[in-house]
Every structure is written in C-alpha cells, then in structure tokens.
Design an enzyme around this catalytic site. Structure first.
Site, PDB file in Angstrom:
ATOM      1  N   ASP A  55       2.471   5.833  -4.478  1.00  0.00           N
ATOM      2  CA  ASP A  55       3.132   7.024  -3.986  1.00  0.00           C
ATOM      3  C   ASP A  55       2.081   7.802  -3.207  1.00  0.00           C
ATOM      4  O   ASP A  55       0.921   7.885  -3.624  1.00  0.00           O
ATOM      5  CB  ASP A  55       3.727   7.879  -5.107  1.00  0.00           C
ATOM      6  CG  ASP A  55       4.832   8.800  -4.582  1.00  0.00           C
ATOM      7  OD1 ASP A  55       5.458   8.465  -3.557  1.00  0.00           O
ATOM      8  OD2 ASP A  55       5.072   9.856  -5.182  1.00  0.00           O
TER       9      ASP A  55
ATOM     10  N   ARG B 255      -4.414   4.971   1.805  1.00  0.00           N
ATOM     11  CA  ARG B 255      -3.826   3.785   1.184  1.00  0.00           C
ATOM     12  C   ARG B 255      -4.846   2.656   1.150  1.00  0.00           C
ATOM     13  O   ARG B 255      -4.958   1.934   0.163  1.00  0.00           O
ATOM     14  CB  ARG B 255      -2.555   3.358   1.914  1.00  0.00           C
ATOM     15  CG  ARG B 255      -1.837   2.199   1.201  1.00  0.00           C
ATOM     16  CD  ARG B 255      -0.470   1.900   1.775  1.00  0.00           C
ATOM     17  NE  ARG B 255       0.439   3.007   1.550  1.00  0.00           N
ATOM     18  CZ  ARG B 255       0.849   3.836   2.513  1.00  0.00           C
ATOM     19  NH1 ARG B 255       0.446   3.688   3.755  1.00  0.00           N
ATOM     20  NH2 ARG B 255       1.668   4.824   2.224  1.00  0.00           N
TER      21      ARG B 255
END
Length: 197
Positions: free
Chosen positions: A75, A184
């Site tokens: 997330d 990420r």
C-alpha cells in the site's frame, strides 16, 4: 521461488517483476482470484496486511498455499507536508470514487495553490506472509510537488512528484531511474533482501 503479488495493477506488476527478477511473481489473475478486497484500514500498514492476509487465506482455502512460497501486498501513500500528510492512505481515492488519477492530481494542485512549502514524500509498505511469518518492510522517497503536471510516464501522482536530487517529475524520468530510486523500489529491495536471506 514462486510469489504471489496481491494486485492486478499492470504498472505495479511490471515494476515488481523487474526488481524481484529472477524470482517468479504471479498476480491475482494468474492464480484465478477474481474477488474484491476492501481496503478499510486507516494506515498503509493496515491495508497492506489486510490485502496480503486475504490472499493468503484464499490460497489456503483453495488448497494452493503449498504451491507458492508466500504472498506480498503493498500500500502506497503520498504524504504532503503542507496538508498534514494528506492524502496518505487515501491517495488512490482522494478525489472521490471511482478513483481517478487525473482528478487526484488536479485536487493536489488545487489544495497547494499559493502554498510555498511543497515538500512531500511517497511511502510504500509491503507485507509478506507465508506459513511461518508475517513481516512488513517499507520504502520512502522525499521530494516536492510541482506547480503543474509534467511528463507522460508512470501513473498516480508521478506527473507532479519531483524526487530530491532531480529536477524532473517521476513521469519524466526514465523507468529505469524511477525503478532504482522510488519508494516502491526501496520497499521491494528490502523485501528481496528479506526473501533471499
């Protein structure tokens, strides 16, 4: 090692597979999961755990858990300092449902109109689950919000976010550069280290 990434997002999947190669990464479509997972958590950690746990439970129910090494879910949130860390966990649907990247970017520009402090950061939390463990890693990149959109690459808020040390948005920078420095990417490298050690 065969892993399941709890997503069907093509952009994320491409990035994940590049960074985790040569590990084999399956998406939800690959395993036949067609349900919806409600992201009801109020933190990135909670939503990441919720998604990973849901898929791990489903694999166990289907009798498939023994054929894979584990499940991971991420997330990600954009945290803008001048907005008290908003949109944060609500980044994907900040401008309302259905979620829409262009409307989210427009909302960010409107909220920051005339604001001098444009510092922001992207943060990704990844949860890894298998038969033995539940672990979380994260990745952060600091930067600032541009005053207008720039670039056609990437997705989400990439056309507005300029990472520290660069003069261009994520949407302008080559994918190879973004995949090296992004939030990420940093979280995935931490996951890779966790898995290979």
């Amino acid at each position: 090692m065969k892993l399941v990434f709890a997503s069907n997002n093509a952009h994320k999947l491409e990035e994940v597979r590049k960074i985790l190669a040569p590990l084999e990464v399956l998406c939800l479509r690959d395993i036949g999961f067609v349900g919806e997972i409600d992201e009801t958590g109020t933190t990135l950690e909670a939503n990441s755990l919720l998604k990973a746990q849901a898929i791990w439970n489903w694999l166990q129910e289907q009798g498939l858990a023994t054929t894979i090494s584990g499940v991971f879910a991420d997330d990600t949130g954009l945290e803008i300092a001048a907005l008290g860390g908003a949109p944060g966990v609500y980044s994907a649907r900040w401008a309302g449902e259905p979620s829409n990247d262009a409307r989210n970017r427009q909302k960010a520009l409107c909220e920051l109109a005339g604001v001098q402090d444009r510092s922001a950061r992207f943060r990704t939390v990844i949860t890894w689950i298998n038969q033995h463990t539940v672990q979380q890693v994260d990745g952060v990149i600091n930067g600032r919000m541009a005053t207008e959109e720039s670039g056609n690459g990437g997705f989400g808020y990439d056309a507005l976010f300029i990472p520290d040390g660069y003069d261009a948005t994520f949407a302008v920078l080559p994918a190879e550069t973004k995949n090296t420095i992004s939030h990420r990417a940093r979280a995935l490298h931490a996951l890779r280290e966790l898995l290979l050690n």
